[in-house]
Structure formats: C-alpha cells, structure tokens
Design an enzyme around this catalytic site. Structure first.
Site, PDB file in Angstrom:
ATOM      1  N   GLU A 149      -0.942  -0.319  15.091  1.00 17.28           N
ATOM      2  CA  GLU A 149      -0.530  -1.660  14.766  1.00 17.28           C
ATOM      3  C   GLU A 149      -0.105  -1.926  14.501  1.00 17.28           C
ATOM      4  OE1 GLU A 149      -4.468  -3.436  14.411  1.00 17.28           O
ATOM      5  OE2 GLU A 149      -3.932  -4.973  14.391  1.00 17.28           O
ATOM      6  N   ASP A 177      -3.879  -1.187  -3.285  1.00 18.80           N
ATOM      7  CA  ASP A 177      -3.570  -2.328  -3.635  1.00 18.80           C
ATOM      8  C   ASP A 177      -4.267  -2.936  -4.379  1.00 18.80           C
ATOM      9  OD1 ASP A 177      -2.560  -4.741  -3.188  1.00 18.80           O
ATOM     10  OD2 ASP A 177      -4.584  -5.257  -1.589  1.00 18.80           O
ATOM     11  N   ASP A 221      -2.984  -5.622  -7.548  1.00 14.42           N
ATOM     12  CA  ASP A 221      -3.137  -7.205  -7.905  1.00 14.42           C
ATOM     13  C   ASP A 221      -2.906  -7.648  -9.284  1.00 14.42           C
ATOM     14  OD1 ASP A 221      -1.870  -9.547  -5.363  1.00 14.42           O
ATOM     15  OD2 ASP A 221      -2.628 -10.085  -7.042  1.00 14.42           O
TER      16      ASP A 221
END
Ligand code: SF4
Ligand code: ZN
Lengths: 503, 494
Positions: free
Chosen positions: A138, A205, A207
């Site tokens: 996807e 992830d 950040d």
C-alpha cells in the site's frame, strides 16, 4: 569518564561519578545494591498511549493552514527562494536552513526527473522482478488540499512513477504488504480473500517534539544542532539494540525532513512480525512508563547508559553544557521516584525545600542542580540510613541520565503492521527537505537536502559547486546499497542479482 | 424428535483445520494411551476425531464449563494462584479427574478423552467473540497451570520432554560469556523466586551459579521481552530454567488464542435449528456471572409458582421492559419470532419463573402454523435444561442483549432503545402516557447512547417516580415494575 568526573562540583559537592569502579573489570561478583523493587511484572502493560503521531500531523496541517496565503502566492515564493539561494551562496549554512513549501510544479519536476522510483521499488520488492512484496504494497498519497488517499498500489516501478507523476501528491507514505493488491481490493476480495495486512518493515519514529520536557534550547517545531544530539543518541541506542539484541541486520535511518528520523528495519523476519511481537519489541525499548529503573540495570539499559555517559562523544557532558535540566522535570522525577517505598529518597518536605531553592536561584546550571541535590536529602540519625540515602541518590542520578537522554519513541507508529510512514526520498511538504538516509553526525541545519537547491543545481542555476546534486547521488547510492544487501540476503538467484547490480 | 444415540458427524470437521487423512489421527481407542493420550496433561495440539454422542458432547462440555466458571469467580474475588488451586482440586477430582499413569487403562482413556473433547467443544462455543476468547484463554491457562502443579516431578519432566518448543539449553561457555548480562537480567527474578526474606547477595549468587539457562527465540516469550525481564541477544531470550512453566503456559495461551481465531474462521455457518447451535449459544451465554442475581435476589422466588402462566403472560407484559414488550408485540403480529428473538424472550420468560410446561404451552400458542414439536420444542426444553445438559441457563442481561447481532427489519430482538429511531421511541413513550418533559429526558439519554439510563427512567416513571438503580437486567426491571403495581393495588384494597 575521568575529565568530567573530576570537574570540581560547586561548593565542594561530590563529583558526579556514576560509574562502577572502572579499574576493576565488571564481573557478576560486583556488589549489587539491594535497592531494587521486589516486584517484576511479567505482563506487558496495555495502557493506551496517545497517538502523538496524529498530533504531529494535525500540527503540520495547522501550520499549513496558517501559511495558506503563501500557497496562493507560490510563484513569488519561488522567486524569492531562488534569489535567496543566489544571495547566500557564500553562506551555505544559512541557505540550507531556509525551508520553503514546494510548489506543485517543483514537486512534479522532482517526480518526473529526480526521484529514484527504481531504488524504492528494489528496496520494497526484495528482488529485481516485481512480485507480491511490491505489487501488494500500500502507498498513500497526501495532497495539498489535505486529502489523503489510501490503498494505492503499483504493478512495477514504471507504473509507480507514472501514477505518482499523474497524481502529483505533496508526499507519499508506505504501508503494509497486503493479501491483495490494495488498489484492486474491491474487485478481488470475497469472503475467502479479504484485504489484510501481512507484512511490513519494523519502523521507528523519533521526533524532537517528544523531547520538549528535556530540551531547553528549542521547543515545538524548532530544532538546532544542540538538540539534534538527542537524535544521535537515539540512533546509537536503538540501532545497537535492534542489531545486537534482536539480531536484525538491515536497517536504515531516514531524515523525516523537519525534526525527526525514521528507522526502517527490512530483514525478512522483521517484516513478518505480527502486531503483538512489534508491541513487545517497542515496549522493550520504551522506558517512558517507568518511574524507577530496576537495578541492576537490564543489559539494554546498562549499554545505553554507557553510550550516553561513558562514550567518547561525551553526550551527557554536552547536554549539561548546552541545555539545562528543567526544574519541573527534575521535581517531577523526584516525586515519582519517591512513590515507591523501597526507594526511600526525598520526602515531601525536602522536595518542597528543593523546589523553593530552585525557584529562587533561576540561574543554576544543570550541573549545579545535580550537585546540590545531596544537600536536600532528609537527615536521618541512623548512619546506615544516611548511607542508604546516598546510595539511592546515586541511583536516582543514574536513572535521571537515562530519563533525560534515552530515546523517546513514538510507540503507536511501531506497534501496528498497517501503520503508514512517509517514504524515503519523499519531500517534506512544510520544509522542502528530502527524506534522505542519514546517520550519526547528520546536521539538519547544514546537511539537509532541500528540493529547491536540488532543482537549481540540476538546472545549473547554482553558483556554488554542485553539493546538492552530489549529496542526492550519494544518498541514492547509500539507499541502493541498502536495498541490494537485503536482496542478497533473501537469496535471489545469482544471475538475477548480477543483472540488478548494473541497473 | 431427535435420537440420543445419533452421532455428531458435523462436529468432526468443525474442530480444527486438521484432516484425518493428513495426520492419520483417527486412532482406535486401544491405541490412544500410546499416542494422543500418552501424557496426563494435554496441550490440545491435536483435535479429537473419534465420534461421541450428543449426550456426551453436552455433559462433558458443561462439566468443564463449571470448572472454568469456578476459576473465573475465584479470580474475581482476587484469590491468588495457590488459593485457586486449593479450591479447584476437589472440584476437578469430581468433574474432570485425571488420574496418573499407574491406574487401569480404560479409566485413563475415558478421563483423558473427556478432558480432550470438552476442551475442543468449548473452543467452538467460545471462539466467537474477542471477549469470550480472552476469558476462555485466561481460565484454560490457569486450569493448565493447576494441573501441571499436580503432576509429580517425574511427570513434569516427561511432559516437558514431550512438548516441542524451540528451546535449547546453553552450555557453560555461553553462560560464562554472558555472565554479567545474565546475572544482571535475572537478579530480580531470582530474588523474587527465593522470596524476599531469604535472599541475600550470597544466596542469589549461588543460585545463579547453579541455574541452567534456556535459549528461546524471542517471539515465544513476548511477555519476558516487553517487561525486559531476561537478557536478549541475537534474537534469543536467555531464560532461567525456573521460568520454564511460564514458558509453557505463555506458549499454551498464545497458541490457544491463535487456534480459537482459526476455529472461528473455519466454523461453518451452523443452521438455525442445527442441534449444535443452541448448545453452543447457551454454553457461551451461560458463562456470564449473573448481574441480575447480584443486583437483587431473584424476585421470582417470592412468587407462587403458578402466579404467572402461559395465559396471563400477555396481561403482565406492560411490566416488561420495552425490549421484551417489543418481542411480545412482534410475536403477536407475526405468530412467529426469529431465532435471536426466541432466545431473548425465552430466557426472559424462564427467568420469570414460568415452569417448563407453561413455557411450552405459551410458545405453542404463539407460534402458529408451524411444526412446533419438530422445529422449536427442543430449543425451549434445552433452555430449561430439560434435555441434554442439565445446566440452568439464566436470562440474558442487558449487555448480552445489546451484544446480539443487529436485528433485521423483520426481527424484534435487541435493546429497544438501542435499535429504534428516536421517532419510534418517542411514539412509544407517548403511547405510555409519559409527559413531554420525561420523554425529552429519555430521548436525550438515548442520543448519548445511554440506553440503560433511558430504560431506568422509564422504570422510575412506572414506579411512581421512585429512584431506581440502573437497569442491567430486564428481569430486574420486570420484578420492580410488577412489585410496585402489586403494592399499589394492595394498598388500595386495605
Ligand atoms: S436497557 Fe436492558 S431491559 Fe431495558 S430495553 Fe434495553 S435491554 Fe431491555
Ligand atoms: Zn535546539
């Protein structure tokens, strides 16, 4: 860490030496402090965490809205951006720090002429010949309007390129490999065959917005070299954990384009992890829910502590130099440390005294804060108790080092197979920075690759040398090497692999 | 009607995705002890394939169900493992004994067979929702642990040997290589295992030196990974041997959960009147600790046994909560109710205290133009525990009712407030002569999704405005409304 430990603490306080005696080799016989909490939970906590990623997205949308006008004035922007490059060519640093919102024509230019679709294809396909790993993958497109289109999928890298060029999204994200090509899900799915996520890289992830309670140089969306050190530490620790502890080999770090990084673990056995397994791994790394870290440290934390505190990069020393320890953070940690009876440390009274002192001395450095703690320890008549308190304080400081500098992970992104993450080489719509592979030592202010510079360089408009083009090509080469190492490991037939090497 | 000796053949394909041909699992009874039933303890890897009677099917399942319910209620009361184990031992001996290998073989086979089949039957009943699966896995895992505890040391050893887990003991060199990491990571486990009182550094060190470690791929011990309880290297967890039972049980529950999901996917759609469906439905629905009983002692106990009967049920329907009134209405209108509706109303009526013969009469009169004996009588009798298993099924509570499949247009089951439009609810309440203000309050609650609050407000208005606890069970509603009207008329008379 002799230099640091010997630095004299103000007011004759003790040096901040947290190391085990480094002169004697560390053996299990080393004395173990008898301070660990007796309970060990074997059951993972199911606490639901806030989805900080979504928050970030929203924040970014907001920013976009705020500067919505500038989108209308796109052409002006472009011009000024171009002149800016020329003007500051001498000062490459300043040029690179500039961020801009790429126009649709810039994006189209990038998609048509520059973006390495084939590299991304090879990385995701794990073989030169298109197979389900790529065909059933996807992709999601995000558009300027904020529209988000999921379930795109492509039959080849040519198809991939064609459709991205046609749709010209502001960015695209990568999701899971499904049971069916996601774009044909409506035609192909039936009661026996439903669209289900099967595999995806294990992703992390990280950040800088999640570091706001510990960084004092910047906040929110701002970043600087000082706080990028947190990211370097995260890379070092997470990479070592993934490789040594879990035995993964193929991982790559990608700059998110603004203030964070993504890690993609592409090993076959990482891709096939199910959701509970992903959750277990991420929880293994996550210490954000712990108030007191179990002693003796688990090897992962011991290793991490050494990276932060003992490593030649002097992370902790630099932290104390460049940042402060926020009072709220310190008091908070002391309070939660104290909730545990066996961890007797500061009492209410002493915490209050300490926080008053901190408030009335706003200019204390982080180093000074650490060294005055001892003075606020509650006094006990018993010598044994006093000794124990000192030991506990030492433990607390050790924990504090980790609480301050240990990686803060966005848990939700990693937990689920179907979660989407921005693709390598996509462009950050808010900054124009390209998501290139990076590693320790990256400087987001000077070594980011900006689309504007890249286009100018490609058009021969740059007065300076072609650093942007060089960097772009190097990034692609790094990424291709990464893809090839995966393909090699998956045992693609030799000849195929040779064909591949000269694409 | 149905013959007791009729064998279940459909059951065989339901159990799992095994095929008898593949694995050659269809075993003669006499060979069972040397194959499937060689151990007292069963990991239930292999589904049963030999046939059993429906009678056995149900009674075995119910005996096991009773044990699981007992375990669950012990847990709700916060008992620890030792207490649960002590409490369960005599019950197990009665309902689901597993004698050790030294006894005669036909007894062993029948015990182990019952254990084996009952587990797989309950899998069928409990695979169908995530909540049921979770409870089943939890209770079964504790049962497994209790039984492991009952094994002799030798039996435990044999059992561990017999199971096929990808673990491997590490040699001394490897232990020395990772000595510090191993010591640091299991220090607290050892301490915990020794008990706080008799653990000092010396003893912990000694224990560590004598401890053997197993190397297990991390995927098999996720709880040890996420809690950072063991040393992990190159994808392997280094687990001290004293955690072996943990390994086995976590493997047990993980596998069971996966198998349940598989069962759910492969279970064929059972026919509405398939004999298995009522059994399975009742098994899993009966497995709910009854809130009705805890909310209020059973009101029906204070009633004469013939006070409510087949003929006056319609007259007392005004005291029923609207979900039941709606079913009564649908039944009258169509002379029929679909399966879920019959279940919901049937168990409500039973809970009212209507005896079986009255219930049969009621249904026979209501369900017209159908072959009653053939199509429905068995289900009703089953609800009463008069055929098949002898368990007494309780009336559904509001949660059960709301969790049923959504009613189609010709169906009347479910919670009235949840399944109807605001307009319909408004019209109904208006018909009940409620004031606009009351109606507004009630529909507000419905809009917020607080159906049971809405229902409670209606009950309160039926009871002259007296404050009521939140309705969690339709029978509670009925008992309160019914009692209030009786009290009122008694007061008038006196
Ligand atoms: S709240 Fe309960 S009793 Fe009331 S209508 Fe809904 S299901 Fe029936
Ligand atoms: Zn900063």
């Amino acid at each position: 860490m002799p230099s640091f430990a010997s630095e004299s603490a103000p007011e004759g306080g003790r040096s901040f030496g947290l190391n085990n005696d480094s002169s004697s080799p560390v053996k299990p016989q080393v004395e173990h402090r008898d301070t660990s909490p007796p309970e060990i939970s074997l059951i993972p906590s199911n606490e639901v965490l806030k989805n900080s990623r979504e928050e970030e997205e929203e924040e970014e949308k907001e920013e976009e809205k705020k500067s919505g006008d500038s989108i209308l004035l796109q052409d002006d922007n472009e011009n000024s951006a171009a002149t800016a490059t020329a003007d500051t060519a001498a000062d490459a640093d300043a040029a690179a720090t500039r961020s801009y919102k790429p126009s649709s024509s810039d994006m189209l230019y990038y998609y048509e002429r520059l973006l390495p679709f084939k590299s991304i294809f090879l990385w995701l396909n794990h073989s030169p010949v298109p197979n389900n790993d790529f065909i059933n993958r996807e992709f999601a497109f995000e558009f300027k309007s904020g529209a988000y289109q999921r379930y795109n999928s492509f039959s080849s890298y040519q198809d991939f390129k064609q459709q991205v060029v046609k749709s010209n999204p502001t960015r695209f994200e990568i999701g899971a490999i499904y049971t069916l090509p996601p774009n044909k899900r409506k035609v192909l799915s039936n009661s026996k065959n439903v669209l289900k996520p099967l595999e995806k890289e294990l992703v992390f992830d990280i950040d800088l917005t999640d570091y706001d309670e510990v960084r004092s140089c910047c906040s929110k969306t701002d970043i600087c070299e000082k706080c990028w050190m947190f990211i370097d530490i995260a890379i070092e620790i997470v990479e070592s954990g993934l490789k040594q502890d879990f035995g993964f080999k193929h991982l790559i770090w990608i700059f998110s384009g603004r203030r964070g990084i993504h890690c993609w673990v592409s090993d076959k056995n990482a891709r096939s992890l199910n959701d509970p397994q992903r959750r277990a791994i991420i929880e293994y790394f996550d210490i954000s829910k712990e108030n007191v870290l179990r002693k003796p440290y688990h090897p992962l934390l011991e290793k991490s502590f050494n990276i932060i505190y003992n490593n030649k990069k002097n992370y902790f020393e630099n932290f104390l130099k460049n940042q402060n320890i926020k009072n709220d953070f310190l008091i908070d940690k002391l309070k939660s440390y104290n909730t545990n009876e066996s961890q007797l440390l500061f009492n209410k009274q002493s915490i209050l005294e300490l926080s008053n002192y901190l408030e009335s001395n706003p200019n204390l450095s982080g180093f000074e804060k650490l060294s005055i703690l001892e003075k606020f320890l509650p006094q006990s008549k018993s010598n044994i108790n006093n000794k124990k308190l000192l030991q506990n304080l030492k433990d607390f400081k050790k924990d504090l080092v980790l609480f301050l500098l240990y990686p803060k992970l966005d848990l939700e992104v990693s937990k689920q197979t179907h979660h989407l993450l921005k693709s390598p080489f996509a462009v950050h719509p808010g900054t124009g920075n390209i998501s290139i592979p990076i590693h320790i030592g990256f400087n987001p202010l000077t070594s980011a690759l900006n689309l504007r510079d890249l286009i100018n360089a490609n058009e021969g408009l740059n007065k300076d040398n072609n650093t942007s083009l060089d960097l772009f090509q190097k990034s692609i080469a790094t990424f291709d090497d990464f893809a090839k190492s995966i393909i090699k490991d998956e045992g693609v037939k030799k000849r195929e692999a040779e064909d591949l090497l000269d694409f | 009607m149905f013959r007791q000796s009729k064998r279940i053949t459909s059951g065989r394909k339901n159990f799992d995705n095994y095929s008898a041909k593949d694995k050659n699992l269809y075993v003669q009874d006499g060979d069972l002890l040397s194959s499937v039933y060689s151990q007292r303890l069963n990991l239930y890897d292999i589904p049963p394939l030999n046939e059993i009677t429906l009678e056995e099917f149900e009674t075995w399942a119910i005996d096991r169900l009773k044990i699981l319910i007992e375990i669950e209620s012990c847990q709700l009361r916060g008992r620890n493992f030792k207490e649960i184990s002590a409490h369960l031992k005599p019950i197990l001996a009665k309902l689901l004994p597993l004698t050790s290998n030294s006894k005669d073989s036909s007894l062993l086979i029948s015990e182990r067979k019952k254990d084996h089949y009952s587990h797989f039957i309950l899998r069928l009943a409990f695979c169908r929702s995530e909540e049921l699966r979770a409870r089943f896995v939890k209770a079964e895992t504790i049962l497994f642990k209790i039984r492991y505890d009952l094994l002799s040391i030798q039996e435990q050893k044999n059992f561990v040997k017999s199971i096929d887990l990808p673990w491997q003991f590490i040699d001394n060199d490897e232990k020395l290589k990772f000595e510090k990491q191993l010591y640091d990571s299991c220090y607290n486990l050892i301490k915990l295992n020794l008990g706080a009182s008799n653990s000092n550094e010396e003893i912990i060190k000694k224990t560590f030196e004598n401890e053997i470690f197993l190397k297990v791929p991390f995927k098999y011990v996720l709880n040890l990974v996420s809690s950072r309880s063991v040393f992990i290297n190159d994808g392997y967890c280094y687990v001290p041997q004293f955690l072996q039972l943990n390994l086995i049980t976590s493997e047990f529950s993980q596998k069971l959960d996966e198998k349940l999901i598989l069962t759910m996917k492969t279970i064929p759609r059972l026919d509405e009147d398939d004999r298995l469906l009522p059994v399975l439905n009742n098994l899993s629905n009966g497995y709910v600790l009854d809130e009705f009983l805890t909310q209020k002692g059973s009101g029906s106990l204070n009633r004469d046994s013939d006070e409510l009967n087949a003929s006056n049920l319609n007259q007392v329907s005004e005291f029923m909560p609207l979900c039941m009134q709606n079913l009564m209405y649908g039944l009258k209108k169509h002379n029929h109710l679909k399966y879920n509706g019959r279940q919901q109303l049937g168990r409500f009526i039973k809970e009212l205290g209507l005896p079986l013969n009255e219930a049969l009469l009621f249904w026979k009169n209501s369900l017209k133009g159908l072959n009653f004996e053939k199509d429905y009588a068995y289900n009703i009798k089953h609800t009463y525990g008069a055929v098949g298993g002898r368990i007494k099924y309780r009336g559904m509570n509001c949660t059960n009712i709301m969790n049923q499949p959504k009613p189609h247009s010709s169906e009347y089951h479910g919670c009235f407030y949840k399944e109807n439009s605001i307009d319909d609810i408004f019209a109904k309440l208006k018909m009940m002569q409620m004031t606009d203000e009351q109606i507004n309050q009630i529909t507000d609650s419905v809009r917020e999704g607080k159906y049971q609050i809405a229902c409670t407000m209606v009950l309160e208005s039926k009871c002259g405005g007296k404050t009521m606890p939140i309705v969690t069970h339709p029978n509670f509603y009925f008992e309160e409304a019914y009692k209030y009207s009786k009290d009122v008329s008694a007061n008038k008379e006196s």
